[in-house]
Design a protein around this motif. Sequence first.
Motif, PDB file in Angstrom:
ATOM      1  N   TYR A   1       0.839  -1.203   0.000  1.00  0.00           N
ATOM      2  CA  TYR A   1       0.000   0.000   0.000  1.00  0.00           C
ATOM      3  C   TYR A   1       0.876   1.256   0.000  1.00  0.00           C
ATOM      4  O   TYR A   1       0.606   2.212  -0.728  1.00  0.00           O
ATOM      5  CB  TYR A   1      -0.931   0.023   1.222  1.00  0.00           C
ATOM      6  CG  TYR A   1      -2.191  -0.793   1.059  1.00  0.00           C
ATOM      7  CD1 TYR A   1      -3.152  -0.448   0.110  1.00  0.00           C
ATOM      8  CD2 TYR A   1      -2.446  -1.895   1.872  1.00  0.00           C
ATOM      9  CE1 TYR A   1      -4.328  -1.183  -0.030  1.00  0.00           C
ATOM     10  CE2 TYR A   1      -3.614  -2.638   1.740  1.00  0.00           C
ATOM     11  CZ  TYR A   1      -4.551  -2.275   0.792  1.00  0.00           C
ATOM     12  OH  TYR A   1      -5.709  -2.994   0.658  1.00  0.00           O
TER      13      TYR A   1
ATOM     14  N   ARG B   1      -1.397   3.923  -2.174  1.00  0.00           N
ATOM     15  CA  ARG B   1      -2.792   3.531  -2.351  1.00  0.00           C
ATOM     16  C   ARG B   1      -3.522   3.570  -1.014  1.00  0.00           C
ATOM     17  O   ARG B   1      -3.002   3.142   0.009  1.00  0.00           O
ATOM     18  CB  ARG B   1      -2.818   2.113  -2.930  1.00  0.00           C
ATOM     19  CG  ARG B   1      -4.190   1.596  -3.267  1.00  0.00           C
ATOM     20  CD  ARG B   1      -4.054   0.198  -3.843  1.00  0.00           C
ATOM     21  NE  ARG B   1      -5.346  -0.412  -4.042  1.00  0.00           N
ATOM     22  CZ  ARG B   1      -5.777  -0.837  -5.216  1.00  0.00           C
ATOM     23  NH1 ARG B   1      -5.029  -0.724  -6.275  1.00  0.00           N
ATOM     24  NH2 ARG B   1      -6.953  -1.397  -5.323  1.00  0.00           N
TER      25      ARG B   1
ATOM     26  N   GLU C   1      -5.680   2.356   1.858  1.00  0.00           N
ATOM     27  CA  GLU C   1      -5.884   0.986   2.339  1.00  0.00           C
ATOM     28  C   GLU C   1      -7.339   0.540   2.258  1.00  0.00           C
ATOM     29  O   GLU C   1      -7.638  -0.632   2.407  1.00  0.00           O
ATOM     30  CB  GLU C   1      -5.330   0.810   3.758  1.00  0.00           C
ATOM     31  CG  GLU C   1      -3.816   0.792   3.760  1.00  0.00           C
ATOM     32  CD  GLU C   1      -3.218   0.164   5.008  1.00  0.00           C
ATOM     33  OE1 GLU C   1      -3.858  -0.712   5.629  1.00  0.00           O
ATOM     34  OE2 GLU C   1      -2.100   0.543   5.348  1.00  0.00           O
TER      35      GLU C   1
END
Length: 188
Positions: A43, A48, A50
Motif C-alpha cells: 500500500y 494507495r 488501504e
Amino acid sequence: MLKDEVNAALKVLQDGGIILYPTDTIWGIGCDAGNPEAVKKIYALKQRDEAKSMIVLVDSENKLESYISQVADVAYDLIEYAENPLTLVMPGAKNLAPNLIAADGSVGIRVTKHPFCQQLIQRLRKPLVSTSANISGQPSPKNFNSISADIIDGVDYVVNLEQHDLSEKRPSTIMRIEPDGRFEFIRK
C-alpha cells in the motif's frame, strides 16, 4: 531458471518482503497474503488508500474454500469456462491478512494459470497478493518496460522472467459473485 526464480522469490516472501513479478495478466506487486506488514508495504509503495482492497492469487480452484466462507457453485463454472483470466470478488473472506479484506468482508481472488505464480504459491502454501505494478492512479503497465523506476526500486526482489516480453498484457476480468449465485461484471 524458473525453479531458481521461484526459490529466490519464495525466500523474499517468507522474510516478509515484496516482489515484482509476471502473472497471467499484467506485471504485479506481491507478498504473502497472510502477512499484514508485507501488505502495508505494498500500500505504501503504490501510495494507495488501504480502503481499496487488492486481489489474491491461488494456484487451484480447490483452494477457494480455504479463503472464502461460502463459494457459490457458479464460481467454479465461471472459472472453468472463462476465456480470459477472471478475478472473482466474493464476500466472506477468511484466513487472509485483515488489511486485504474490504470493508464489506469481500476479497478479489483469481486462480492463476501462470507457471511461475502456480509454483510460487504451491511452495509458499498461501495465496499471493497481486496488484498492478504502478503508483495508484497511474496507468497499469502493459509490459515490464512500462513499469516506473519508483516501483522497481521499491520492491525487495524483481523476478527475472519475461522482462523482454513486449506483448501488451491486459488486467483480468472482474466479477462480483454472491453466495446465492448472483453475479455482475465489475470490469470486462
